[in-house]
Design a protein around this motif. Structure first.
Motif, PDB file in Angstrom:
ATOM      1  N   ASN A   1      16.973  52.835  29.833  1.00 13.43           N
ATOM      2  CA  ASN A   1      18.228  53.494  30.286  1.00 13.43           C
ATOM      3  C   ASN A   1      19.148  53.953  28.821  1.00 13.43           C
ATOM      4  OD1 ASN A   1      19.992  51.393  29.410  1.00 13.43           O
ATOM      5  ND2 ASN A   1      19.386  50.426  31.339  1.00 13.43           N
TER       6      ASN A   1
ATOM      7  N   LEU B   1      21.656  53.284  27.771  1.00  9.82           N
ATOM      8  CA  LEU B   1      22.439  52.093  26.966  1.00  9.82           C
ATOM      9  C   LEU B   1      21.453  51.483  26.043  1.00  9.82           C
ATOM     10  CD1 LEU B   1      25.142  50.814  26.290  1.00  9.82           C
ATOM     11  CD2 LEU B   1      24.667  49.303  28.096  1.00  9.82           C
TER      12      LEU B   1
ATOM     13  N   THR C   1      29.155  60.698  22.994  1.00 11.30           N
ATOM     14  CA  THR C   1      29.548  60.421  24.502  1.00 11.30           C
ATOM     15  C   THR C   1      28.361  61.228  25.242  1.00 11.30           C
ATOM     16  OG1 THR C   1      30.479  63.018  24.301  1.00 11.30           O
ATOM     17  CG2 THR C   1      32.039  61.131  23.861  1.00 11.30           C
TER      18      THR C   1
ATOM     19  N   THR D   1      27.309  58.062  26.305  1.00 12.74           N
ATOM     20  CA  THR D   1      26.652  56.697  26.563  1.00 12.74           C
ATOM     21  C   THR D   1      27.788  55.895  25.610  1.00 12.74           C
ATOM     22  OG1 THR D   1      24.638  57.600  27.035  1.00 12.74           O
ATOM     23  CG2 THR D   1      24.680  55.485  25.914  1.00 12.74           C
TER      24      THR D   1
ATOM     25  N   ASP E   1      29.933  53.257  27.222  1.00 11.55           N
ATOM     26  CA  ASP E   1      29.249  52.131  28.062  1.00 11.55           C
ATOM     27  C   ASP E   1      29.103  51.111  26.788  1.00 11.55           C
ATOM     28  OD1 ASP E   1      29.327  53.399  30.402  1.00 11.55           O
ATOM     29  OD2 ASP E   1      27.442  54.161  30.185  1.00 11.55           O
TER      30      ASP E   1
ATOM     31  N   LEU F   1      32.594  49.523  26.268  1.00 13.16           N
ATOM     32  CA  LEU F   1      32.823  48.490  26.918  1.00 13.16           C
ATOM     33  C   LEU F   1      32.226  47.189  26.971  1.00 13.16           C
ATOM     34  CD1 LEU F   1      32.741  51.049  30.379  1.00 13.16           C
ATOM     35  CD2 LEU F   1      34.686  49.700  29.320  1.00 13.16           C
ATOM     36  N   GLU F   2      30.880  47.219  26.342  1.00 11.89           N
ATOM     37  CA  GLU F   2      30.124  46.045  26.225  1.00 11.89           C
ATOM     38  C   GLU F   2      30.112  45.492  25.019  1.00 11.89           C
ATOM     39  OE1 GLU F   2      28.500  44.295  28.740  1.00 11.89           O
ATOM     40  OE2 GLU F   2      29.281  45.906  30.213  1.00 11.89           O
TER      41      GLU F   2
ATOM     42  N   ILE G   1      38.157  56.156  29.035  1.00 11.79           N
ATOM     43  CA  ILE G   1      38.259  54.756  29.634  1.00 11.79           C
ATOM     44  C   ILE G   1      39.415  53.798  28.958  1.00 11.79           C
ATOM     45  CG2 ILE G   1      35.624  54.672  29.930  1.00 11.79           C
ATOM     46  CD1 ILE G   1      35.422  53.257  27.520  1.00 11.79           C
TER      47      ILE G   1
ATOM     48  N   GLN H   1      40.558  49.999  24.540  1.00 15.01           N
ATOM     49  CA  GLN H   1      39.413  49.210  24.643  1.00 15.01           C
ATOM     50  C   GLN H   1      39.572  48.204  23.496  1.00 15.01           C
ATOM     51  OE1 GLN H   1      37.141  48.879  26.815  1.00 15.01           O
ATOM     52  NE2 GLN H   1      38.357  50.311  27.983  1.00 15.01           N
TER      53      GLN H   1
END
Length: 572
Positions: A75, A77, A111, A113, A116, A119-120, A169, A172
């Motif tokens: 995928n 990510l 951008t 991906t 994401d 976020l992780e 988002i 962060q």
């Protein structure tokens, strides 16, 4: 440290490197490591015998292998993680792979991906080649910048974020360092800025993100985001630190909150070499799309009526540049501002009693007397539909993050008063877009000239295939940074931003229905070189160039680092 383990020697595009280490240390330095591409002779002289499989694979074979590995990742990510690992192992191979598949890989290394990955960030943490500065330790700013291992003359660009306004988002925390790493990758892949001559920095001033504050794995400061005088003092310390440690570097501000972004830019733009991509980069690429669009219509930009839905960092930055471009066509700033209407969360920005507006929005506030007799859908609130109905704009720009806010009613009203409306729904990611290109073409009977913030596939309407322009900042900031570094500019002026927009627009030739009003992303190297030449010339014309230009085309080309394995100078 790694940068002292080798020396980049003068030569063509930095392709001669003296190696000062031996053995496994060579394989641990991404700029030196070429993995299985080391020849038997290089392996013997560098002490690598036995550390690699016997067969040597040329760069072309490595590219095939790594591309297949990229495709096999499950995928986006996982593809991001694979490319990040490759970047950390082998600089040349990573950038060669990305450069040859830029349009395909840009959504992975940047951008959407990268959102994401941010976020992780704490969960997926691995050492990154960047600098972490925290507001509780301003006294170690210089020490921290020096720890990256660069000498004062070795850095052209410092890319910095405080992570408050990351993409769509928001706040962060320290994960925002990934956005700076993504920008660094694009500077190199798109414009050939040497990756060793950039430093990513995250300013950890805390976070208001409760998910992060309550996450045991979160790696940043466990405190609410600092604001006010203490925040401004930290920014001042940071700017002074960069000036001391890397005196020739341009400071690239990335994804700051709207109020901070404008205030910081206003404070430092006339003092140091500084650039805000969200304000100035976005403005330049949208300005280029607008210029290309009006030229396709056979009109002047200064004849347009512009509505901007979303008066934040990007929206007002766009308005400011469009004003400059219109003034260049012969109008006064006062005349030009009468051609703009901007909406914020409370509707049209006006000077009505009790109306609330941020300082940077006020120059675009419409006179209360002008609008008090408008017929409104909702008394006391001037919404976007009201503005379009009363203004009859020719250009409609969306930076609102309000999905679907360009409704069929609004767009058909707009199209009923202008033959070829220019419509730019720019909000990212795709889930926040003001309208889809397919709907805009349907509602305007195929007459709209469209640019979007997110990538969209071509749209077929009434037998014509429409290529949708993506107003991606990557058309501007890599070339601008390259141009600044070539001429050693001491400032980034409004004239240089305008020159970048004009240069980008000059590359567009619309000769048939359905053509894009911006170039293709796979043409970024040419675009960036064109922008760099225009920026450097503008800097020289405005007296802010530190190095004279004798042959701008050659000087820009010579400055573009090429992703090829360099000649190794190995002293036995």
């Amino acid at each position: 440290m790694a940068e002292r383990a080798y020396e980049i020697l003068p030569g063509n595009h930095g392709t001669r490197v003296k190696v000062n280490v031996r053995g496994s240390a060579v394989l641990r330095i991404p700029r030196l490591n070429r993995g299985t591409a080391f020849t038997p002779e290089e392996r013997r002289r560098l002490g690598l015998v036995g550390l690699l499989p016997a067969h040597s694979t040329p760069l072309e074979g490595q590219l095939h292998r790594t591309y297949q590995r990229f495709l096999a990742a499950g995928n986006p990510l996982q593809q991001f993680a694979y490319l990040r690992g490759l970047r950390d192992r082998n600089t040349v191979l990573f950038y060669r792979l990305v450069s040859e598949h830029l349009e395909e890989m840009m959504p992975i290394i940047y951008t959407p991906t990268i959102g994401d990955a941010i976020l992780e960030f704490s969960m997926m943490f691995r050492q990154v080649n960047g600098v972490f500065l925290n507001i509780n330790a301003p006294e170690v700013i210089d020490e921290s910048l020096l720890a990256i291992g660069r000498r004062p003359e070795d850095v052209d660009i410092v890319i910095v974020t405080d992570s408050e306004g990351i993409l769509g988002i928001g706040d962060q925390g320290v994960g925002g360092v990934e956005i700076c790493l993504g920008k660094k990758s694009l500077y190199t892949a798109a414009a050939g800025v040497d990756p060793n001559r950039m430093v990513p920095v995250v300013l950890d001033v805390g976070t208001d993100n409760l998910r992060l504050l309550n996450d045991d794995l979160y790696l940043g400061l466990r405190q609410a985001r600092v604001r006010g005088e203490r925040y401004d003092a930290f920014i001042e310390e940071f700017v002074a630190g960069v000036q001391r440690v890397f005196p020739h570097a341009m400071i690239h501000w990335e994804d700051f909150g709207a109020d901070n972004a404008h205030r910081i830019l206003t404070t430092y733009r006339d003092k140091v070499c500084t650039f805000n991509d969200d304000v100035q980069g976005t403005a330049a690429v949208v300005g280029a799309a607008a210029l290309a669009g009006v030229r396709a219509k056979g009109e002047k930009l200064s004849a347009q009526r512009v509505v901007i839905h979303g008066a934040g960092t990007a929206g007002i930055g766009i308005a400011d540049l469009l004003v400059d471009l219109m003034v260049a066509e012969g109008l006064t700033p006062e005349q030009v501002r009468q051609r703009f209407w901007v909406t914020a969360s409370r509707g049209l920005v006006t000077d009505a009693p009790g109306a609330k507006a941020r300082d940077f929005q006020r120059p675009y506030g419409r006179a209360h007397g002008e609008v008090e007799h408008w017929t409104l859908d909702e008394p006391g609130h001037i919404g976007l539909a009201d503005v379009v109905r009363n203004v009859h704009p020719t250009i409609l720009i969306g930076t609102s993050a309000q999905p679907g806010s360009f409704t069929q009613e609004i767009v058909t009203d707009l199209a009923s008063h202008t033959e070829r409306p220019i419509i730019m729904p720019l909000s990212n990611p795709t889930s926040l877009v003001e309208a889809t290109p397919a709907h805009l073409l349907e509602w305007t009977s195929g007459r709209a000239l469209i640019a979007t913030g997110s990538p969209f596939d071509p749209v077929r309407y009434e037998g014509v295939e429409y290529t949708i322009a993506q107003a991606n900042n990557a058309f501007i900031f890599p070339g601008l940074g390259l141009g600044v570094s070539v001429c050693r500019a001491s400032r980034v002026t409004d004239g240089m931003i305008g020159a970048a927009a004009q240069a980008l627009a000059s590359l567009v030739r619309i000769s048939r229905p359905g053509q894009s009003i911006l170039p293709a992303l796979n043409d970024l190297r040419r675009v960036s070189a064109t922008v760099a030449i225009a920026v450097a010339k503008a800097a020289e014309a405005e007296g802010v160039a530190g190095e004279p230009l004798t042959d701008p085309v050659q000087e820009v080309f010579d400055a573009m680092w090429q992703p090829v394995y360099p000649e190794l100078i190995i002293e036995d």
